[in-house]
Motif scaffolding. Structure first.
Motif, PDB file in Angstrom:
ATOM      1  N   ARG A  30       4.883 -39.021  21.731  1.00 30.85           N
ATOM      2  CA  ARG A  30       5.185 -40.276  21.056  1.00 30.85           C
ATOM      3  C   ARG A  30       6.095 -39.995  19.869  1.00 30.85           C
ATOM      4  NH1 ARG A  30      -1.037 -40.497  19.691  1.00 30.85           N
ATOM      5  NH2 ARG A  30      -1.130 -39.521  17.633  1.00 30.85           N
ATOM      6  N   PRO A  31       6.887 -40.970  19.479  1.00 31.07           N
ATOM      7  CA  PRO A  31       7.847 -40.751  18.377  1.00 31.07           C
ATOM      8  C   PRO A  31       7.136 -40.516  17.054  1.00 31.07           C
ATOM      9  CG  PRO A  31       7.780 -43.064  18.995  1.00 31.07           C
ATOM     10  CD  PRO A  31       6.992 -42.331  20.025  1.00 31.07           C
ATOM     11  N   LYS A  32       7.819 -39.825  16.165  1.00 35.04           N
ATOM     12  CA  LYS A  32       7.271 -39.490  14.852  1.00 35.04           C
ATOM     13  C   LYS A  32       7.928 -40.397  13.803  1.00 35.04           C
ATOM     14  CE  LYS A  32       8.828 -35.377  15.534  1.00 35.04           C
ATOM     15  NZ  LYS A  32       9.216 -35.608  16.939  1.00 35.04           N
ATOM     16  N   ARG A  33       7.152 -41.322  13.274  1.00 33.45           N
ATOM     17  CA  ARG A  33       7.674 -42.240  12.257  1.00 33.45           C
ATOM     18  C   ARG A  33       7.058 -41.952  10.885  1.00 33.45           C
ATOM     19  NH1 ARG A  33       6.763 -45.569  16.825  1.00 33.45           N
ATOM     20  NH2 ARG A  33       8.693 -46.377  17.731  1.00 33.45           N
ATOM     21  N   ASN A  34       5.759 -41.805  10.869  1.00 37.34           N
ATOM     22  CA  ASN A  34       5.038 -41.486   9.641  1.00 37.34           C
ATOM     23  C   ASN A  34       4.101 -40.327   9.963  1.00 37.34           C
ATOM     24  OD1 ASN A  34       2.745 -41.513   7.722  1.00 37.34           O
ATOM     25  ND2 ASN A  34       3.806 -43.273   6.851  1.00 37.34           N
ATOM     26  N   MET A  35       4.395 -39.144   9.425  1.00 43.18           N
ATOM     27  CA  MET A  35       3.661 -37.952   9.822  1.00 43.18           C
ATOM     28  C   MET A  35       2.176 -38.052   9.465  1.00 43.18           C
ATOM     29  SD  MET A  35       4.860 -34.041   9.309  1.00 43.18           S
ATOM     30  CE  MET A  35       3.965 -32.677  10.051  1.00 43.18           C
ATOM     31  N   ASN A  36       1.849 -38.607   8.314  1.00 41.40           N
ATOM     32  CA  ASN A  36       0.446 -38.725   7.927  1.00 41.40           C
ATOM     33  C   ASN A  36      -0.344 -39.542   8.940  1.00 41.40           C
ATOM     34  OD1 ASN A  36       0.860 -37.340   5.450  1.00 41.40           O
ATOM     35  ND2 ASN A  36       1.658 -39.209   4.536  1.00 41.40           N
ATOM     36  N   ARG A  37       0.270 -40.599   9.437  1.00 40.42           N
ATOM     37  CA  ARG A  37      -0.412 -41.479  10.389  1.00 40.42           C
ATOM     38  C   ARG A  37      -0.305 -40.947  11.822  1.00 40.42           C
ATOM     39  NH1 ARG A  37       2.432 -45.561   9.580  1.00 40.42           N
ATOM     40  NH2 ARG A  37       3.765 -45.398  11.406  1.00 40.42           N
ATOM     41  N   ASP A  38       0.896 -40.501  12.220  1.00 44.66           N
ATOM     42  CA  ASP A  38       1.111 -40.097  13.610  1.00 44.66           C
ATOM     43  C   ASP A  38       0.317 -38.853  13.990  1.00 44.66           C
ATOM     44  OD1 ASP A  38       2.874 -42.203  13.826  1.00 44.66           O
ATOM     45  OD2 ASP A  38       4.628 -40.983  13.363  1.00 44.66           O
ATOM     46  N   PHE A  39       0.055 -37.956  13.037  1.00 50.59           N
ATOM     47  CA  PHE A  39      -0.665 -36.717  13.332  1.00 50.59           C
ATOM     48  C   PHE A  39      -2.158 -36.812  12.982  1.00 50.59           C
ATOM     49  CE2 PHE A  39       3.535 -35.246  13.757  1.00 50.59           C
ATOM     50  CZ  PHE A  39       3.537 -33.974  14.295  1.00 50.59           C
ATOM     51  N   SER A  40      -2.610 -37.992  12.562  1.00 50.86           N
ATOM     52  CA  SER A  40      -3.972 -38.095  12.030  1.00 50.86           C
ATOM     53  C   SER A  40      -5.059 -37.917  13.087  1.00 50.86           C
ATOM     54  CB  SER A  40      -4.161 -39.446  11.324  1.00 50.86           C
ATOM     55  OG  SER A  40      -4.018 -40.521  12.244  1.00 50.86           O
ATOM     56  N   ASP A  41      -4.747 -38.184  14.375  1.00 49.37           N
ATOM     57  CA  ASP A  41      -5.785 -38.030  15.406  1.00 49.37           C
ATOM     58  C   ASP A  41      -5.774 -36.647  16.053  1.00 49.37           C
ATOM     59  OD1 ASP A  41      -3.473 -38.194  16.895  1.00 49.37           O
ATOM     60  OD2 ASP A  41      -4.115 -39.907  18.122  1.00 49.37           O
ATOM     61  N   GLY A  42      -4.854 -35.774  15.626  1.00 45.96           N
ATOM     62  CA  GLY A  42      -4.834 -34.398  16.136  1.00 45.96           C
ATOM     63  C   GLY A  42      -4.119 -34.219  17.458  1.00 45.96           C
ATOM     64  N   VAL A  43      -3.724 -35.309  18.109  1.00 46.32           N
ATOM     65  CA  VAL A  43      -3.118 -35.202  19.435  1.00 46.32           C
ATOM     66  C   VAL A  43      -1.780 -34.467  19.367  1.00 46.32           C
ATOM     67  CG1 VAL A  43      -2.174 -36.498  21.385  1.00 46.32           C
ATOM     68  CG2 VAL A  43      -4.286 -37.261  20.280  1.00 46.32           C
ATOM     69  N   LEU A  44      -0.926 -34.858  18.437  1.00 46.68           N
ATOM     70  CA  LEU A  44       0.388 -34.220  18.338  1.00 46.68           C
ATOM     71  C   LEU A  44       0.268 -32.774  17.859  1.00 46.68           C
ATOM     72  CD1 LEU A  44       2.671 -37.071  16.935  1.00 46.68           C
ATOM     73  CD2 LEU A  44       2.103 -36.488  19.299  1.00 46.68           C
ATOM     74  N   VAL A  45      -0.756 -32.499  17.073  1.00 49.55           N
ATOM     75  CA  VAL A  45      -0.994 -31.112  16.665  1.00 49.55           C
ATOM     76  C   VAL A  45      -1.332 -30.266  17.886  1.00 49.55           C
ATOM     77  CG1 VAL A  45      -2.371 -29.585  15.204  1.00 49.55           C
ATOM     78  CG2 VAL A  45      -1.841 -31.896  14.430  1.00 49.55           C
ATOM     79  N   ALA A  46      -2.198 -30.800  18.753  1.00 52.51           N
ATOM     80  CA  ALA A  46      -2.547 -30.099  19.999  1.00 52.51           C
ATOM     81  C   ALA A  46      -1.306 -29.883  20.866  1.00 52.51           C
ATOM     82  CB  ALA A  46      -3.603 -30.894  20.766  1.00 52.51           C
ATOM     83  N   GLU A  47      -0.404 -30.863  20.893  1.00 56.73           N
ATOM     84  CA  GLU A  47       0.813 -30.734  21.701  1.00 56.73           C
ATOM     85  C   GLU A  47       1.746 -29.667  21.131  1.00 56.73           C
ATOM     86  OE1 GLU A  47       2.672 -34.528  22.195  1.00 56.73           O
ATOM     87  OE2 GLU A  47       0.938 -35.416  23.206  1.00 56.73           O
ATOM     88  N   VAL A  48       1.810 -29.568  19.805  1.00 57.38           N
ATOM     89  CA  VAL A  48       2.643 -28.532  19.183  1.00 57.38           C
ATOM     90  C   VAL A  48       2.128 -27.146  19.568  1.00 57.38           C
ATOM     91  CG1 VAL A  48       3.299 -27.478  16.990  1.00 57.38           C
ATOM     92  CG2 VAL A  48       3.429 -29.948  17.260  1.00 57.38           C
ATOM     93  N   VAL A  49       0.817 -26.938  19.456  1.00 55.43           N
ATOM     94  CA  VAL A  49       0.244 -25.639  19.828  1.00 55.43           C
ATOM     95  C   VAL A  49       0.444 -25.377  21.315  1.00 55.43           C
ATOM     96  CG1 VAL A  49      -1.859 -24.250  19.897  1.00 55.43           C
ATOM     97  CG2 VAL A  49      -1.458 -25.788  17.968  1.00 55.43           C
ATOM     98  N   LYS A  50       0.261 -26.407  22.133  1.00 59.48           N
ATOM     99  CA  LYS A  50       0.439 -26.281  23.588  1.00 59.48           C
ATOM    100  C   LYS A  50       1.856 -25.845  23.933  1.00 59.48           C
ATOM    101  CE  LYS A  50      -0.827 -27.149  27.961  1.00 59.48           C
ATOM    102  NZ  LYS A  50      -1.937 -26.452  28.660  1.00 59.48           N
ATOM    103  N   HIS A  51       2.826 -26.334  23.169  1.00 60.40           N
ATOM    104  CA  HIS A  51       4.226 -25.999  23.430  1.00 60.40           C
ATOM    105  C   HIS A  51       4.475 -24.496  23.320  1.00 60.40           C
ATOM    106  CE1 HIS A  51       8.613 -26.576  23.444  1.00 60.40           C
ATOM    107  NE2 HIS A  51       8.653 -25.720  22.423  1.00 60.40           N
TER     108      HIS A  51
END
Length: 250
Positions: A30-51
């Motif tokens: 999903r697009p990154k508009r507000n990092m505090n909000r977009d990363f708050s559920d941990g999903v994008l963090v998991a995707e970064v590590v997965k990458h």
């Protein structure tokens, strides 16, 4: 020991720009508009590590969430199943801060995640090299007699403390003499071989030193990049100052 907010490294503007650039290089769900909000559920963090570390993360364990409770569940699972493999953990106050979209915390977390990713990839590469050496080992053991001069040369390079006495041969010496047949070297092989436990200790020392070197090299690269960004900004400001002078550029 889990990292708390107060223990995390403060980031300046140039470090933030570099971190954002690093994240932008990864294609996320999903697009990154507000990092505090977009990363708050941990999903994008998991995707970064997965990458970078595909085998560390199962993305189906981290569903997108709006409720604070589900966000906390995702982060606690990341802490237990992913970050622990990367040799760090976040304290509960950090997890509640990022789940609550507290400004400035997620950037500190992602900087730590980036550092640990670099170290984990380096360690995996070292393990592959060691595994390759172990696989190649049996092939060389069949040529032990022909490689004897090379072994002697390698042994000569070892410190005196790790050399073992050569096996005695000749009349009156039992063919099976060894550590359990009259040898004083308990637990050692009566041969030109370094004891396994000593070899493993040296390998662990080397791995620890390699990890320290990697951390320092990563810091040097980031500092160099920050200096470059600051030079660009200084040049830009100087150009703006020159452009605003009534008499024009000198």
């Amino acid at each position: 020991m889990p990292q708390s907010v107060s223990e995390m490294e403060e980031l300046d503007e140039a470090q933030l720009e570099e971190l954002y650039t690093w994240i932008d290089e990864i294609q996320l769900s999903r697009p990154k508009r507000n990092m505090n909000r977009d990363f708050s559920d941990g999903v994008l963090v998991a995707e970064v590590v997965k990458h970078y570390l595909p085998h560390f993360v199962d993305l189906h364990n981290y569903p997108p969430a709006n409720s604070t409770q589900q966000k906390l569940c995702n982060w606690f699972m990341l802490n237990r199943k992913v970050f622990d493999k990367m040799n760090f953990q976040l304290s509960e106050d950090v997890i509640r801060s990022v789940a609550g979209c507290k400004p400035g915390v997620i950037e500190k977390v992602m900087l730590m995640v980036r550092t640990k990713i670099d170290l984990a990839r380096h360690q995996m590469q070292k393990n592959k090299q060691i595994a390759g050496m172990m696989v190649a080992g049996p092939g060389r053991s069949s040529r032990l007699s022909s490689d004897k001069p090379e072994v002697d040369q390698n042994m000569a390079m070892l410190p005196q403390a790790v050399r073992l006495p050569k096996a005695k041969t000749g009349p009156g010496v039992a063919a099976n003499a060894g550590p359990y047949k009259g040898s004083k070297g308990k637990g050692f092989v009566d041969n030109d071989v370094v004891p396994r436990i000593l070899l493993e200790e040296k390998e662990q020392e080397c791995l620890a030193k390699d990890e320290t070197i990697q951390i320092l090299q990563a810091k040097v690269r980031r500092l160099e990049h920050l200096i470059h960004l600051k030079d660009i900004r200084i040049d830009d400001l100087q150009n703006k100052i020159e452009a605003t002078r009534p008499t024009g550029r000198r």
